[in-house]
Design an enzyme around this catalytic site. Sequence first.
Site, PDB file in Angstrom:
ATOM      1  N   GLY A 178      39.192  49.998  58.461  1.00  0.00           N
ATOM      2  CA  GLY A 178      38.262  49.264  57.596  1.00  0.00           C
ATOM      3  C   GLY A 178      37.883  47.973  58.299  1.00  0.00           C
ATOM      4  CB  ALA A 179      38.043  47.113  61.903  1.00  0.00           C
ATOM      5  CB  SER A 180      32.933  47.452  60.158  1.00  0.00           C
ATOM      6  OG  SER A 180      33.078  48.635  59.407  1.00  0.00           O
ATOM      7  CD  GLU A 237      38.231  36.296  40.278  1.00  0.00           C
ATOM      8  OE1 GLU A 237      37.888  36.187  41.453  1.00  0.00           O
ATOM      9  OE2 GLU A 237      38.392  37.376  39.704  1.00  0.00           O
ATOM     10  CE  LYS A 270      46.147  33.756  45.012  1.00  0.00           C
ATOM     11  NZ  LYS A 270      45.016  33.153  45.695  1.00  0.00           N
ATOM     12  CG  HIS A 299      45.542  38.315  47.355  1.00  0.00           C
ATOM     13  ND1 HIS A 299      44.877  39.146  46.519  1.00  0.00           N
ATOM     14  CD2 HIS A 299      45.075  37.072  47.074  1.00  0.00           C
ATOM     15  CE1 HIS A 299      44.040  38.452  45.777  1.00  0.00           C
ATOM     16  NE2 HIS A 299      44.136  37.199  46.077  1.00  0.00           N
ATOM     17  CG  HIS A 316      46.042  39.621  41.192  1.00  0.00           C
ATOM     18  ND1 HIS A 316      46.614  40.214  42.293  1.00  0.00           N
ATOM     19  CD2 HIS A 316      44.710  39.594  41.445  1.00  0.00           C
ATOM     20  CE1 HIS A 316      45.668  40.521  43.172  1.00  0.00           C
ATOM     21  NE2 HIS A 316      44.507  40.166  42.675  1.00  0.00           N
ATOM     22  CG  ASP A 337      34.145  41.296  51.794  1.00  0.00           C
ATOM     23  OD1 ASP A 337      33.369  40.477  52.308  1.00  0.00           O
ATOM     24  OD2 ASP A 337      34.834  41.092  50.773  1.00  0.00           O
TER      25      ASP A 337
HETATM   26  C1  BG6 Z   1      41.290  40.521  44.085  1.00  0.00           C
HETATM   27  C2  BG6 Z   1      40.306  41.135  43.134  1.00  0.00           C
HETATM   28  O1  BG6 Z   1      42.478  41.248  44.090  1.00  0.00           O
HETATM   29  O2  BG6 Z   1      41.571  39.196  43.682  1.00  0.00           O
HETATM   30  C3  BG6 Z   1      39.041  40.314  43.084  1.00  0.00           C
HETATM   31  O3  BG6 Z   1      40.003  42.448  43.566  1.00  0.00           O
HETATM   32  C4  BG6 Z   1      39.355  38.877  42.777  1.00  0.00           C
HETATM   33  O4  BG6 Z   1      38.140  40.843  42.123  1.00  0.00           O
HETATM   34  C5  BG6 Z   1      40.442  38.343  43.697  1.00  0.00           C
HETATM   35  O5  BG6 Z   1      38.167  38.122  42.945  1.00  0.00           O
HETATM   36  C6  BG6 Z   1      40.909  36.987  43.260  1.00  0.00           C
HETATM   37  O6  BG6 Z   1      41.754  36.449  44.227  1.00  0.00           O
HETATM   38  P1  BG6 Z   1      41.936  34.893  44.397  1.00  0.00           P
HETATM   39  O7  BG6 Z   1      42.961  34.765  45.450  1.00  0.00           O
HETATM   40  O8  BG6 Z   1      40.604  34.345  44.771  1.00  0.00           O
HETATM   41  O9  BG6 Z   1      42.389  34.394  43.048  1.00  0.00           O
END
Ligand code: BG6
Length: 522
Positions: free
Chosen positions: A35-37, A246, A212, A208, A270, A39
């Site tokens: 998926g190197a190309s 967001e 943090k 991810h 998350h 986002d």
């Molecule tokens: C991603 C979601 O896992 O987390 C995105 O797929 C979302 O939709 C993003 O925008 C939010 O991450 P962060 O680190 O900006 O809070």
Amino acid sequence: MLENKNENGDAAGCGCEKSVCMENPPNSFILVIFGASGDLTYRKLIPSIFSLFQKDMLPSDFHIVGCARTPMDDLGFRKKVAESIRSKYKSIPAKMIEVFNQNVHYVSGAYDSPEMFSALSARLDSLDTQYPTPPGRIYYLALPASVYTDVIEQLSNAGLVSEKRDGASPYRRVIIEKPFGYDLESARSIERQMKNHLAEKQIYRIDHYLGKDTVQNILMLRFANMIFEPLWNNKYIDFVQITVAESIGIEHRAGYFDKAGLLRDIFQNHMLEMLSLVAMEPPASFDADSVRDEKAKLLRSIKRYKPEDVSANFIRGQYTQGIQNGEKICSYVEEDGVPQTSTTETFVAAKTFINNWRWNGVPFYLRAGKRLKRRVSEIAVTFKKIPHSIFNPLQPEDLHQNMLVLNVQPEEGFALNIQAKKPGAKLCMGDLPMDFFYRDIFKDEPPEAYERLLLDCMAGDSTLFIRNDTIDLSWSLLTPILEAWGENGSGAGKLCSYPAGSWGPKEAFSLIEADNRKWREP
Ligand code: BG6
């Protein structure tokens, strides 16, 4: 967890003499990005690896091999890598990017084509010859979940993931990104297919949020301090709110998001991760099994709703046109690539409980959404009212309840609100907010979450990665909600609307106000 040591033997990045994470720097490795190309590669992965390189936290001999369908040669990919670095780090000297790029390569082809994998295998073998002993390999699948199994099968057929059982051969690890499936059934099917080729210890599932610093700090705050944990239960805590708001919309991800919706995109991962960290029991130690065992136990204790109770406890919404920071914002269904008739939710608010001794009766209010008023992720813990007021005529309900807010982003830190006497002759109470920002105290910006996670994967530490049983548990909690809503949103509860730039639909406010409580306006 891994923290590099600098020349003085200090843990790089913190300079502490004693650190919980005194481990060796990662050994040589080759990172293959599928998926190197895409986002994720340019926005997060390349800048994170470059940042580690710049901070001297990578071994001198590492290689990155990009793989994708887009036809490109090494030079073409290096050009894109350089752009990605420059867009994040504006003033980086060209020479430094050039040095980094000497370690960057590219192989193109389809993800189900054996030819691409034999070309990859040949490229990896030739890179291996540059090392005294063959390095470990990490395969990062920055791809939609629908192609994971193809890639893993091809990797396996090409002999690229086998590790000798005696541990004599270098590691072969695979990182996959959420969403881990679409529902319980698809998640189980992906899992079964992966397990045909990989052992659990080779699979690193990334959320991810766990990378943090402030999310990791939830555990530090709770278990490296004595003052909060004795109060961390239903005797002293009235309720907990978790917000992942967001201000952005769906960017250019309509194809993915319209199929997924917010419950899958944010709640399944998350949100449940933050809930687990804030509510789980103390693990015996900060290692992968102990931490993940406690998370799994916590997920098992979360209340399961019957289909007829879903609409009263889960509110889903979609944004309509609105104003955000003075700018006119289009509605969700007007976004590029979103069907006009879409019923996908861009907001969810929920009320839930944790059925165990510690939390019985304490509501957890959760909300997350796109195009909300501000970007903020936080956990707010509200303590109970005092049982009796000695400050006549003030009654317990006249005093604000203490609140501890853990700010995950963007103002990383925490805040504690206590009641205090206002200066003056009269006995007047007021809020005394104690706000602490990590940047003021530690004088450093937190690193990008992917930096920590990549280093941990190189070190073979899966504490901050998701274990397969918690994926299963999270889907078994949320699949009944999705089923109650129905495939096209025609089931339980209506799809509420909210203007872009607001804090969500009015029904989300009613959800909490029905209990005489309020959402915090961060
Ligand atoms: C991603 C979601 O896992 O987390 C995105 O797929 C979302 O939709 C993003 O925008 C939010 O991450 P962060 O680190 O900006 O809070």
